[in-house]
Design an enzyme around this catalytic site. Structure first.
Site, PDB file in Angstrom:
ATOM      1  CB  ALA A 230      -0.941  -0.043   1.190  1.00  0.00           C
ATOM      2  NE  ARG A 231       0.888   6.116  -1.621  1.00  0.00           N
ATOM      3  CZ  ARG A 231       0.599   5.506  -2.780  1.00  0.00           C
ATOM      4  NH1 ARG A 231       0.970   4.270  -2.983  1.00  0.00           N
ATOM      5  NH2 ARG A 231      -0.040   6.155  -3.727  1.00  0.00           N
ATOM      6  CD  GLU A 260       8.056   4.049  -2.305  1.00  0.00           C
ATOM      7  OE1 GLU A 260       7.801   4.480  -3.445  1.00  0.00           O
ATOM      8  OE2 GLU A 260       7.279   3.342  -1.674  1.00  0.00           O
ATOM      9  CG  HIS A 278       5.908   1.983  -5.292  1.00  0.00           C
ATOM     10  ND1 HIS A 278       5.655   3.089  -4.505  1.00  0.00           N
ATOM     11  CD2 HIS A 278       4.712   1.592  -5.779  1.00  0.00           C
ATOM     12  CE1 HIS A 278       4.356   3.352  -4.538  1.00  0.00           C
ATOM     13  NE2 HIS A 278       3.764   2.459  -5.315  1.00  0.00           N
TER      14      HIS A 278
HETATM   15  C1  8YV Z   1       2.072   3.109  -8.851  1.00  0.00           C
HETATM   16  C2  8YV Z   1       0.696   3.530  -6.695  1.00  0.00           C
HETATM   17  O1  8YV Z   1       3.306   2.474  -8.723  1.00  0.00           O
HETATM   18  O2  8YV Z   1      -1.528   3.230  -7.377  1.00  0.00           O
HETATM   19  C3  8YV Z   1      -0.752   3.801  -6.625  1.00  0.00           C
HETATM   20  O3  8YV Z   1      -1.163   4.628  -5.790  1.00  0.00           O
HETATM   21  O4  8YV Z   1       1.430   3.986  -5.894  1.00  0.00           O
HETATM   22  C4  8YV Z   1       1.237   2.619  -7.735  1.00  0.00           C
HETATM   23  O5  8YV Z   1       0.317   1.841  -8.351  1.00  0.00           O
HETATM   24  C5  8YV Z   1       2.307   4.480  -9.178  1.00  0.00           C
HETATM   25  O6  8YV Z   1       1.204   5.295  -9.061  1.00  0.00           O
HETATM   26  C6  8YV Z   1       2.870   4.554 -10.584  1.00  0.00           C
HETATM   27  O7  8YV Z   1       3.192   5.787 -10.912  1.00  0.00           O
END
Ligand code: 8YV
Length: 313
Positions: A230-231, A260, A278
């Protein structure tokens, strides 16, 4: 005149980049050598922003884009976008809901199996020519593990379906219980951790920060695993590293981090930790679908319509 669009993070599908370039005047901020000069020169003309979920866009940058109409997040997390500013200024903030669900859930299960079965360690063992020398210690079975899911949204549900197919009893926590799922709702995180062999984090991080802390990790215990797709900021990373160093949990599979691309150095040498950069949504199929949704958000906005997946307007 083509609308000006600012790209805050790279789009990795060539066909999507070609479309962006053919329809818009695209400024690739993420690779620009002098970003303040770029904003100084074009800030007033930027009508659309494309950003990654982790990158989002700050209030400070939005304030320098007075013509901004849409922030198209190439991802599902909008926690890094200043939503209050966007709402106040009628800026659409869109996300790629539904596009990445399956891939993120796949990686969550992949990380859990890789962690408890020590797949990366086994790979290193073979490559290093250790096979035939000292034996590897036995690993831990995944099938049947009690899985606790933090956040039963699209991704959490897709994780649950997969884990259930491995014979895992599923519990979850969320802001409320859902009556359309057969899984056990547990209101508190500590209680969920106590009842689980693995905690899989699939929650939005708009309001939650550091919720997986020392108390939750100790409730999970020395045989428990943490998987995060997730985060990074959902976890108190200092507490997580300490729990791994002290052997107070069994291991972790991590796709996301607080800062990151910086990963705590202590994790790098641990056999019971599997690391990813990620990449949960990083397949050609999903990123193509996400890119198409980003293009659709921009097109709708510039045609004077509200994009269907706007969260702010
Ligand atoms: C992606 C993400 O790696 O969906 C999200 O919020 O963090 C990830 O799926 C990212 O947005 C790709 O730029």
């Amino acid at each position: 005149m083509k609308p000006h669009v600012l790209l805050l993070s790279p789009v990795l599908i060539p066909a999507i980049n070609q479309q962006l370039d053919s329809l818009y005047t695209v400024h690739r901020y993420f690779e620009h050598k002098d970003q303040p000069a770029l904003i100084e020169a074009f800030g007033a003309q930027i009508r659309g922003v494309v950003s990654g979920g982790h990158t989002g866009i700050s209030r400070a940058l939005m304030e320098q884009l007075p013509a901004l109409e849409v922030v198209a997040v190439n991802g599902v997390g909008t926690d890094a976008v200043d939503m209050a500013y966007a709402r106040d200024h009628g800026i659409h903030v869109t996300a790629t809901f539904g596009a990445l669900t399956e891939d993120v859930a796949d990686l969550a299960i992949g990380l859990l199996i890789a962690t408890c079965r020590e797949i990366a360690r086994g790979d290193r063992y073979v490559r290093d020519g250790e096979w035939g020398n000292s034996p590897l210690p036995l690993a831990r079975r995944f099938s049947g593990m009690r899985v606790g899911i933090v956040g039963l949204g699209r991704v959490g549900r897709a994780v649950a379906i997969r884990a259930a197919a491995f014979g895992c009893p599923i519990s979850y926590t969320d802001l409320k219980a859902f009556d359309d799922v057969p899984y056990t709702f547990v209101a508190g995180l500590e209680e969920l951790a106590r009842d689980s062999d693995a905690l899989i984090l699939a929650a939005a991080a708009d309001k939650a920060e550091g919720i997986i802390d020392a108390r939750v990790l100790d409730a999970l215990g020395k045989d428990g695993y943490v998987i995060n797709v997730a985060r990074g900021k959902l976890v108190n990373e200092t507490d997580l590293v300490a729990a791994l160093v002290d052997g107070r949990i069994a291991g972790a599979g991590l796709d996301v981090f607080v800062d990151e691309p910086n990963v705590p150095a202590a994790l790098l040498g641990m056999h019971n930790v599997v690391l990813q950069a990620h990449r949960a949504s990083a397949t050609v199929e999903t990123r193509t679908h996400m890119g198409e949704m980003v293009l659709a958000s921009l097109a709708a906005t510039f045609a004077g319509q509200k994009p269907g997946n706007s969260l702010s307007t």
